[in-house]
Every structure is written in structure tokens, then in C-alpha cells.
Design an enzyme around this catalytic site. Structure first.
Site, PDB file in Angstrom:
ATOM      1  N   ASN A   6       0.862  -1.190   0.000  1.00 17.08           N
ATOM      2  CA  ASN A   6       0.000   0.000   0.000  1.00 17.08           C
ATOM      3  C   ASN A   6       0.900   1.241   0.000  1.00 17.08           C
ATOM      4  OD1 ASN A   6      -1.416   2.270   1.063  1.00 17.08           O
ATOM      5  ND2 ASN A   6      -3.070   0.937   1.671  1.00 17.08           N
ATOM      6  N   HIS A   9       1.066   6.219   1.815  1.00 16.13           N
ATOM      7  CA  HIS A   9       1.820   7.162   2.645  1.00 16.13           C
ATOM      8  C   HIS A   9       3.026   7.784   1.939  1.00 16.13           C
ATOM      9  CE1 HIS A   9      -1.074   6.660   5.622  1.00 16.13           C
ATOM     10  NE2 HIS A   9      -0.847   5.360   5.758  1.00 16.13           N
ATOM     11  N   ARG A  17       3.499  18.805   1.751  1.00 18.99           N
ATOM     12  CA  ARG A  17       4.014  20.055   1.184  1.00 18.99           C
ATOM     13  C   ARG A  17       3.325  20.438  -0.119  1.00 18.99           C
ATOM     14  NH1 ARG A  17       8.984  21.976   3.248  1.00 18.99           N
ATOM     15  NH2 ARG A  17       8.801  21.664   5.482  1.00 18.99           N
ATOM     16  N   HIS A  42      -5.484   3.751  -1.763  1.00 14.59           N
ATOM     17  CA  HIS A  42      -6.805   4.180  -1.290  1.00 14.59           C
ATOM     18  C   HIS A  42      -7.043   5.599  -1.790  1.00 14.59           C
ATOM     19  CE1 HIS A  42      -9.568   4.600   2.536  1.00 14.59           C
ATOM     20  NE2 HIS A  42     -10.184   4.959   1.437  1.00 14.59           N
ATOM     21  N   ARG A  44      -9.101   8.386  -1.242  1.00 17.37           N
ATOM     22  CA  ARG A  44     -10.079   8.828  -0.237  1.00 17.37           C
ATOM     23  C   ARG A  44     -10.927   9.959  -0.801  1.00 17.37           C
ATOM     24  NH1 ARG A  44      -8.770   7.043   5.302  1.00 17.37           N
ATOM     25  NH2 ARG A  44     -10.487   8.410   5.848  1.00 17.37           N
ATOM     26  N   ARG A  48      -6.741  13.104   0.663  1.00 20.97           N
ATOM     27  CA  ARG A  48      -5.661  13.555   1.561  1.00 20.97           C
ATOM     28  C   ARG A  48      -4.287  12.996   1.187  1.00 20.97           C
ATOM     29  NH1 ARG A  48      -7.044  10.366   7.132  1.00 20.97           N
ATOM     30  NH2 ARG A  48      -8.993  11.490   6.909  1.00 20.97           N
ATOM     31  N   HIS A  49      -4.266  11.879   0.453  1.00 21.47           N
ATOM     32  CA  HIS A  49      -2.956  11.389  -0.005  1.00 21.47           C
ATOM     33  C   HIS A  49      -2.987  11.075  -1.517  1.00 21.47           C
ATOM     34  CE1 HIS A  49      -4.948   7.679   1.246  1.00 21.47           C
ATOM     35  NE2 HIS A  49      -4.615   7.801   2.526  1.00 21.47           N
ATOM     36  N   GLU A  69      -8.634   0.612  -2.936  1.00 21.95           N
ATOM     37  CA  GLU A  69      -9.492   0.705  -1.745  1.00 21.95           C
ATOM     38  C   GLU A  69     -10.341   1.954  -1.898  1.00 21.95           C
ATOM     39  OE1 GLU A  69      -6.905   1.066   1.568  1.00 21.95           O
ATOM     40  OE2 GLU A  69      -6.100  -0.936   1.358  1.00 21.95           O
ATOM     41  N   THR A  99      -6.874   6.897  10.127  1.00 23.09           N
ATOM     42  CA  THR A  99      -6.807   5.822   9.140  1.00 23.09           C
ATOM     43  C   THR A  99      -8.112   5.044   9.248  1.00 23.09           C
ATOM     44  OG1 THR A  99      -5.554   3.886   8.391  1.00 23.09           O
ATOM     45  CG2 THR A  99      -5.585   4.275  10.769  1.00 23.09           C
ATOM     46  N   THR A 100      -8.324   4.084   8.326  1.00 20.87           N
ATOM     47  CA  THR A 100      -9.557   3.296   8.356  1.00 20.87           C
ATOM     48  C   THR A 100      -9.685   2.633   9.728  1.00 20.87           C
ATOM     49  OG1 THR A 100      -9.065   2.823   6.050  1.00 20.87           O
ATOM     50  CG2 THR A 100     -10.866   1.592   7.031  1.00 20.87           C
ATOM     51  N   GLU A 150     -11.277  -8.980   2.928  1.00 21.47           N
ATOM     52  CA  GLU A 150      -9.990  -8.663   3.541  1.00 21.47           C
ATOM     53  C   GLU A 150     -10.289  -8.508   5.026  1.00 21.47           C
ATOM     54  OE1 GLU A 150      -7.529  -5.572   1.832  1.00 21.47           O
ATOM     55  OE2 GLU A 150      -6.527  -5.252   3.761  1.00 21.47           O
ATOM     56  N   HIS A 193      -3.910  -4.336   7.713  1.00 20.58           N
ATOM     57  CA  HIS A 193      -4.045  -3.156   8.576  1.00 20.58           C
ATOM     58  C   HIS A 193      -3.189  -3.303   9.825  1.00 20.58           C
ATOM     59  CE1 HIS A 193      -5.559   0.541  10.208  1.00 20.58           C
ATOM     60  NE2 HIS A 193      -6.095   0.767   9.019  1.00 20.58           N
ATOM     61  N   GLY A 194      -2.292  -2.351   9.976  1.00 23.63           N
ATOM     62  CA  GLY A 194      -1.466  -2.297  11.185  1.00 23.63           C
ATOM     63  C   GLY A 194      -0.343  -3.315  11.238  1.00 23.63           C
TER      64      GLY A 194
HETATM   65  N1  PXP Z   1      -5.993  -2.806   4.013  1.00 25.68           N
HETATM   66  C1  PXP Z   1      -6.956  -1.855   4.054  1.00 25.68           C
HETATM   67  C2  PXP Z   1      -8.327  -2.219   3.610  1.00 25.68           C
HETATM   68  C3  PXP Z   1      -6.657  -0.541   4.475  1.00 25.68           C
HETATM   69  O1  PXP Z   1      -7.625   0.386   4.503  1.00 25.68           O
HETATM   70  C4  PXP Z   1      -5.320  -0.227   4.819  1.00 25.68           C
HETATM   71  C5  PXP Z   1      -4.988   1.176   5.202  1.00 25.68           C
HETATM   72  O2  PXP Z   1      -5.169   2.018   4.118  1.00 25.68           O
HETATM   73  C6  PXP Z   1      -4.365  -1.250   4.756  1.00 25.68           C
HETATM   74  C7  PXP Z   1      -4.726  -2.531   4.359  1.00 25.68           C
HETATM   75  C8  PXP Z   1      -2.926  -0.987   5.103  1.00 25.68           C
HETATM   76  O3  PXP Z   1      -2.831  -0.686   6.458  1.00 25.68           O
HETATM   77  P1  PXP Z   1      -1.451  -0.181   7.037  1.00 25.68           P
HETATM   78  O4  PXP Z   1      -1.123   1.098   6.357  1.00 25.68           O
HETATM   79  O5  PXP Z   1      -1.741  -0.036   8.502  1.00 25.68           O
HETATM   80  O6  PXP Z   1      -0.443  -1.245   6.738  1.00 25.68           O
END
Ligand code: PXP
Length: 247
Positions: A6, A9, A17, A42, A44, A48-49, A69, A99-100, A150, A193-194
Site C-alpha cells: 500500500n 503514505h 508540502r 486508497h 479517499r 488527503r494522499h 481501496e 486511518t480506516t 480482507e 491493517h497495522g
Molecule cells: N488494508 C486496508 C483495507 C486498508 O484500509 C489499509 C490502510 O489504508 C491497509 C490494508 C494498510 O494498512 P497499514 O497502512 O496499517 O499497513
């Protein structure tokens, strides 16, 4: 285990900036070159990104699958049907969140989702729902006709990162039951996620029930210190172990 990188970021850093660097399109190409199986991003509603142009260029330039996403809105539906990513992952979205936060409530959105996902299926786009590892959510995902779920690993990750290993293992069992049910119902099962370089090693135990992980923040965070290539390559190597050890 397959890895979806992903790259959101990378764009977060650029948008800090409102400039042109770092470029998430370059990141996607490098991730592909060093062994990622998929690019996840993603778009959004508040942009934002990731920006629309990033998505267009990434879809055009990368040759591995693109997993978009998105919140289940009409705007996102028309963007996705135009760009045609390999997969859409439907996620809940709140403007104030960092975040989500939780998974999509497929149970209460059942009739809405059944209709919403039809045009994606007609266009040959895989539909995955990002849900909490709950039996009712997995069942509802199968009922609405999704191709995949997921599973949200955020709770597991938070517990693990707080050294609450007993509770984290309980959450891992919950993920396993949800994954088993998903497979029994004919869904493909992914997770994310995480996840970090440390806690992901536990999640590998869910392979092959869970066939793919989507990881963003930890890879990009470590890329700042180690460099992006190394950050992706090290995660690819960790996930490969699930394959070779056949866990
Ligand atoms: N999967 C989904 C559905 C998400 O929304 C995100 C965050 O955008 C991730 C995976 C990745 O999560 P992380 O950035 O915490 O690794």
C-alpha cells in the site's frame, strides 16, 4: 503469502508540502520490481494522499494487479469503472479518522451492497470487502456476492504492539475462524491493517487460509530510514517464508 504494497503514505509525505515528491508512481514501479505481488492504494473522498492522477498513472504503468481501496460511494464507483483496477476493496470512510478504523458493516449494508457491487462484477473487477473478523460479517459478504474479504488485522496488531500477547493470540484465533468460514463459503481471503515487520510473523500462521496481506504504513515508515527498495524487499522475504514452510 502474497504481498500487496500500500503506497498511500508516499503520497501523504508529498501532500504534506503539496509538492511533486516523493512520487507514489515511482514507488509502485519499484515495489513491482523488487517483488511485490500487487499495488494497493486508497483514493479517499478528501484526497488527503492519493490523487486521481496517481491512480490513473499507476493503473497504466504497473503490470501487477492494482487493488483500489474505496468507500462505497457513487463518485468512487464511476472512477473505478473508468479506471478498471484488478480489484476494488470496499472500506468504510470517515473524514475525521486518521486511518480506516473498523471494517465495513456488511451486515447492515447487505441490500445496498448487493446492488452496489453488481456493475463491478459485470466489468470483471474483483470485489473484496474489508471486514472485521466476525462470523456475521463474513457470512454477509458471501451473501451480497463479494468475491473476497480482507480481514481487518488492526485489533490484532494493536494488542501485539502493546505486548498483550495472550489477547493477541485470541484475536489471531478469531481471524483464523473468520478465514476458515470465508474459504468454506467460497470467498478468497486476504488480511491487512497495522501489520509490521514484527507482528506480521504471527499472521503468516494463517497461510494458506489467508493468501495475501496488504501492508502500507510500516513499509513506508521504514523506507524513510532504510530506503524503499530494502523496505519492500525485506517484507517480500518475510512473506515468502509462509510459502516455503507451508504453514
Ligand atoms: N488494508 C486496508 C483495507 C486498508 O484500509 C489499509 C490502510 O489504508 C491497509 C490494508 C494498510 O494498512 P497499514 O497502512 O496499517 O499497513
Amino acid at each position: 503469502m502474497r504481498l500487496g504494497v500500500n503506497i498511500d503514505h508516499v503520497a501523504t509525505l508529498r501532500q504534506a508540502r503539496r509538492t511533486f515528491e516523493p512520487n507514489p508512481v515511482f514507488a509502485a514501479l519499484i515495489a513491482q520490481q523488487v517483488g511485490a505481488d500487487q499495488i494497493t492504494l486508497h483514493l479517499r473522498e478528501d484526497r488527503r494522499h492519493i490523487q486521481d492522477r496517481d491512480l490513473e498513472l499507476i493503473k497504466e504503468l504497473v503490470s501487477i494487479p492494482v487493488n483500489l481501496e474505496m468507500a462505497p460511494t457513487e463518485e468512487m464507483k464511476s472512477i473505478a469503472l473508468r479506471i478498471k483496477p484488478h480489484r476494488v476493496t470496499l472500506v468504510p470512510e470517515k473524514r475525521e479518522e486518521i486511518t480506516t478504523e473498523g471494517g465495513l458493516d456488511a451486515v447492515s449494508l447487505k441490500s445496498f451492497l448487493s446492488e452496489y457491487i453488481k456493475p463491478f462484477k459485470e466489468s470483471g473487477i474483483e470485489v473484496s470487502l474489508f471486514v472485521d473478523p466476525e462470523i456475521s460479517q463474513v457470512k454477509a459478504s458471501a451473501d451480497v456476492g463479494a468475491d473476497a474479504v480482507e480481514l481487518h488485522t488492526g485489533e490484532f496488531a494493536n494488542l501485539w504492539n502493546a505486548f498483550k500477547f495472550k489477547e493477541a493470540h485470541r484475536e489471531l484465533e478469531r481471524l483464523k475462524s473468520a478465514a476458515k468460514l470465508g474459504r468454506d463459503l467460497g470467498l478468497r481471503v486476504y488480511a491487512g491493517h497495522g501489520l509490521t515487520y514484527q507482528n506480521v510473523k504471527e499472521i503468516l500462521k494463517l497461510y494458506p487460509l489467508v493468501e495475501e496481506l496488504n501492508i502500507g504504513h510500516s513499509i513506508i515508515a521504514n523506507a524513510v530510514i532504510w530506503g524503499f527498495e530494502r523496505a519492500v524487499r525485506e517484507m517480500v522475504e518475510i512473506l515468502k517464508k509462509a510459502k516455503t514452510e507451508g504453514r
